[in-house]
Design a protein around this motif. Structure first.
Motif: not given
Length: 81
Positions: A13-28
């Motif tokens: 959510d914080a990244l999306a708030g500044v326009g950044v999307v990490l498509p693979s972001l997740g729990v290891d």
């Protein structure tokens, strides 16, 4: 204490708030399935444009010596289990 999944969603959510999307972001998946109390967050992979945008966003943030000192202090504190 928040779960790793909650932390990942908060970061997303914080990244999306500044326009950044990490498509693979997740729990290891390995540490997330283990008995490790602090699973790793997998920031994943992104394309060059996303990496460049993230770099620009991070560089635009006002980071003074007070914040740097606080980050150093937090990083030295023992982690509670």
């Amino acid at each position: 204490m928040r779960s790793t999944e909650e932390i990942v969603e908060s970061l997303r959510d914080a990244l999306a708030g500044v326009g950044v999307v990490l498509p693979s972001l997740g729990v290891d998946p390995v540490t997330g399935a283990s008995d490790e109390p602090f699973a790793l967050v997998d920031l994943g992979r992104c394309n060059v444009r996303t990496a460049e945008h993230l770099t620009d966003v991070l560089r635009s943030l006002p980071v003074g010596e007070t914040l740097r000192a606080r980050v150093r202090q937090v990083n030295r504190e023992p982690k509670s289990r």
